[in-house]
Design a protein around this motif. Structure first.
Motif, PDB file in Angstrom:
ATOM      1  N   VAL A  28       0.860  -1.178   0.000  1.00 57.77           N
ATOM      2  CA  VAL A  28       0.000   0.000   0.000  1.00 57.77           C
ATOM      3  C   VAL A  28       0.899   1.231   0.000  1.00 57.77           C
ATOM      4  N   PRO A  29       0.676   2.162  -0.933  1.00 58.42           N
ATOM      5  CA  PRO A  29       1.511   3.370  -0.975  1.00 58.42           C
ATOM      6  C   PRO A  29       1.421   4.174   0.327  1.00 58.42           C
ATOM      7  N   VAL A  42      -3.658   8.841   4.462  1.00 60.91           N
ATOM      8  CA  VAL A  42      -5.109   9.070   4.380  1.00 60.91           C
ATOM      9  C   VAL A  42      -5.840   8.161   5.366  1.00 60.91           C
ATOM     10  N   VAL A  43      -5.431   6.905   5.438  1.00 58.80           N
ATOM     11  CA  VAL A  43      -6.055   5.963   6.372  1.00 58.80           C
ATOM     12  C   VAL A  43      -5.826   6.408   7.818  1.00 58.80           C
ATOM     13  N   VAL A  53      -5.300   9.494   8.956  1.00 57.20           N
ATOM     14  CA  VAL A  53      -6.130  10.676   9.225  1.00 57.20           C
ATOM     15  C   VAL A  53      -7.594  10.272   9.381  1.00 57.20           C
ATOM     16  N   ALA A  54      -8.075   9.402   8.503  1.00 53.91           N
ATOM     17  CA  ALA A  54      -9.463   8.944   8.582  1.00 53.91           C
ATOM     18  C   ALA A  54      -9.709   8.164   9.878  1.00 53.91           C
ATOM     19  N   SER A  55      -8.765   7.322  10.272  1.00 55.23           N
ATOM     20  CA  SER A  55      -8.905   6.557  11.518  1.00 55.23           C
ATOM     21  C   SER A  55      -8.966   7.482  12.726  1.00 55.23           C
ATOM     22  N   THR A  56      -8.132   8.512  12.711  1.00 57.09           N
ATOM     23  CA  THR A  56      -8.138   9.492  13.798  1.00 57.09           C
ATOM     24  C   THR A  56      -9.469  10.230  13.844  1.00 57.09           C
ATOM     25  N   PRO A 116       0.434   1.856   9.418  1.00 57.56           N
ATOM     26  CA  PRO A 116      -0.561   0.770   9.508  1.00 57.56           C
ATOM     27  C   PRO A 116      -0.844   0.345  10.947  1.00 57.56           C
ATOM     28  N   ILE A 117       0.195   0.319  11.785  1.00 59.46           N
ATOM     29  CA  ILE A 117      -0.007  -0.073  13.180  1.00 59.46           C
ATOM     30  C   ILE A 117      -0.823   0.991  13.910  1.00 59.46           C
ATOM     31  N   TYR A 118      -0.466   2.261  13.728  1.00 60.65           N
ATOM     32  CA  TYR A 118      -1.226   3.344  14.359  1.00 60.65           C
ATOM     33  C   TYR A 118      -2.686   3.312  13.906  1.00 60.65           C
ATOM     34  N   SER A 119      -2.890   3.227  12.592  1.00 57.53           N
ATOM     35  CA  SER A 119      -4.250   3.284  12.042  1.00 57.53           C
ATOM     36  C   SER A 119      -5.127   2.167  12.577  1.00 57.53           C
ATOM     37  N   SER A 120      -4.584   0.964  12.599  1.00 55.66           N
ATOM     38  CA  SER A 120      -5.392  -0.159  13.079  1.00 55.66           C
ATOM     39  C   SER A 120      -5.631  -0.065  14.586  1.00 55.66           C
ATOM     40  N   ALA A 121      -4.628   0.375  15.329  1.00 58.50           N
ATOM     41  CA  ALA A 121      -4.783   0.475  16.786  1.00 58.50           C
ATOM     42  C   ALA A 121      -5.798   1.547  17.167  1.00 58.50           C
TER      43      ALA A 121
END
Length: 133
Positions: free
Chosen positions: A8-9, A15-16, A18-21, A68-73
């Motif tokens: 994944v770029p 973007v993921v 920011v959206a997760s936050t 990826p770790i931040y976004s999923s967590a």
């Protein structure tokens, strides 16, 4: 045999993240009973970003691993409380009123189980995605 994660770029991971936050904040801030609690819950993503950034720097990992770790967590928490907004709101009100957390105003066992399972699964997903970097 585990399949390799897709590549994944980095821009997509930003973007993921920011959206997760945003999802985290939109879920939790309105449930908080007062400004003090709203401020505290709003600082949680900052703490997460700081932890992941420091950890990544210490391990010489790039943002492709950290995001990826931040976004999923960070996304795991609203998903973990999904279906339990009323209970969370009630517990936050009790804590604000009583000034402390006590066994009487703890989360239900069902919610605790759901939260732990979702966090474990989401962090595993984040770790899996971070392997592509």
């Amino acid at each position: 045999m585990m399949q390799d994660p897709p590549s994944v770029p980095l821009l997509v991971w930003w973007v993921v993240a920011v959206a997760s936050t945003a999802i985290f904040l939109l879920f939790f801030v309105p449930l908080m009973p007062n400004q003090r609690y709203k401020t505290r819950i709003s600082l949680a993503p900052l703490a997460g970003i700081t932890f992941v950034a420091v950890s990544s720097l210490a391990k010489s990992d790039g943002l492709g691993v950290a995001l990826p770790i931040y976004s999923s967590a960070i996304l795991a928490f609203p998903l973990g409380f999904l279906g339990h907004r009323n209970e969370l709101r009630e517990k936050a009100l009790e804590m604000a009123r009583d000034g402390k957390q006590s066994p009487e105003n703890g989360l239900s066992q069902g919610l605790q189980l759901q939260l732990v399972l979702v966090i474990v699964v989401m962090v595993a997903i984040g770790a899996w995605f971070s392997m592509s970097s």
